[in-house]
Design an enzyme around this catalytic site. Sequence first.
Site, PDB file in Angstrom:
ATOM      1  N   LYS A  54      42.171 -62.220 -22.128  1.00  0.00           N
ATOM      2  CA  LYS A  54      41.266 -61.898 -21.030  1.00  0.00           C
ATOM      3  C   LYS A  54      40.581 -63.088 -20.345  1.00  0.00           C
ATOM      4  O   LYS A  54      40.255 -63.001 -19.159  1.00  0.00           O
ATOM      5  CB  LYS A  54      40.206 -60.907 -21.523  1.00  0.00           C
ATOM      6  CG  LYS A  54      40.744 -59.519 -21.816  1.00  0.00           C
ATOM      7  CD  LYS A  54      41.060 -58.758 -20.550  1.00  0.00           C
ATOM      8  CE  LYS A  54      41.310 -57.286 -20.825  1.00  0.00           C
ATOM      9  NZ  LYS A  54      41.524 -56.521 -19.577  1.00  0.00           N
ATOM     10  N   SER A  80      35.981 -52.596 -22.630  1.00  0.00           N
ATOM     11  CA  SER A  80      36.077 -52.031 -23.979  1.00  0.00           C
ATOM     12  C   SER A  80      35.763 -53.086 -25.042  1.00  0.00           C
ATOM     13  O   SER A  80      35.765 -52.788 -26.225  1.00  0.00           O
ATOM     14  CB  SER A  80      37.485 -51.481 -24.218  1.00  0.00           C
ATOM     15  OG  SER A  80      37.737 -50.386 -23.375  1.00  0.00           O
TER      16      SER A  80
END
Length: 323
Positions: A54, A80
């Site tokens: 990410k 999340s």
Amino acid sequence: MSFPVSLQDIIKAHQRIAKHIHRTPVLTCTTIDNLVNRKVFFKAENLQKTGSFKPRGALNSILKLKEEHSKVAGIVTHSSGNHGQAVAWAARLADLPCCVVVPQGTPEVKAQAIKGYGADLVYCDPSPTSRVETCDKIAKDKGYFIVHPYDQYNTIAGQGTMAVEFLEEVPELDAILVPISGGGMTSGIAIAAKAIKPSIKIFPVEPLGKELGPCLKEKARLWKNPPQFVDTIAEGIRTQQLGHLTFPIVCELVEKQVFTVSNKEMVEAMKFVWQRMKTVIEASSAAGVHAVMSEEMRQLDPSLKNIGVILCGGNVDIDNLPW
């Protein structure tokens, strides 16, 4: 068909972020090669900054915001867990205030890491709609820019840098298996890989319940609204619907054959990698590992000899293992 993100955008993203991130290694496993009668290469993004792929998209988005705006009051996102950690890390690197919205039930290891990078943590109800609404309200109240976890072109371009590195390391790749959630990683990898090597095939790997296959075959968003989370141990890929920006890219560039993996199969693959490859991966990564070891893979076109798999993350709550 052209897309708003090009290979050139992805190469510029790589130049923008390269000095701040790890160039992650490519791992191999002879046992898996022998099992599937192909050469398998694992891009180890579990060893990336913050423990997942990410930071590539998060940092590209935030650095580009700073290039384009004279003043950035701060950054907010919803996640999340893995994207939240990445945004918190990237915002600290860029010296910007940051707020991360996570659903109740987010693994404590991820929540603590987000706070450890200096971000404010806000919990919301465990639904995609609540995530978005909470994030939008904070952005409006504080004047912060939103860095979306997948449905933003700068995020997609950042994630595509994985494919640039992967094909530099292993140019003979015939296919790449990518665990899919909202589709940012899959879109970025597909755009870059197809531009570099048009013959390469990109296969999505989903948790049971996502039902991506019918959507790709029909090129239509067949999911019921409001958006839902899939009931899966892999919280990193539990978003059922692809983004509105990512879906057309995935429809156009990604194979219609989708590998679907159950919780039980993810646990088996996770244990295998921990025990045999001595590498800590989370359940989202294990989805790709199970897919490459599956009977479905063994039946795939034998001319696809060199298979890449993205180990997308390694953030595991060791006090609450999925088994």
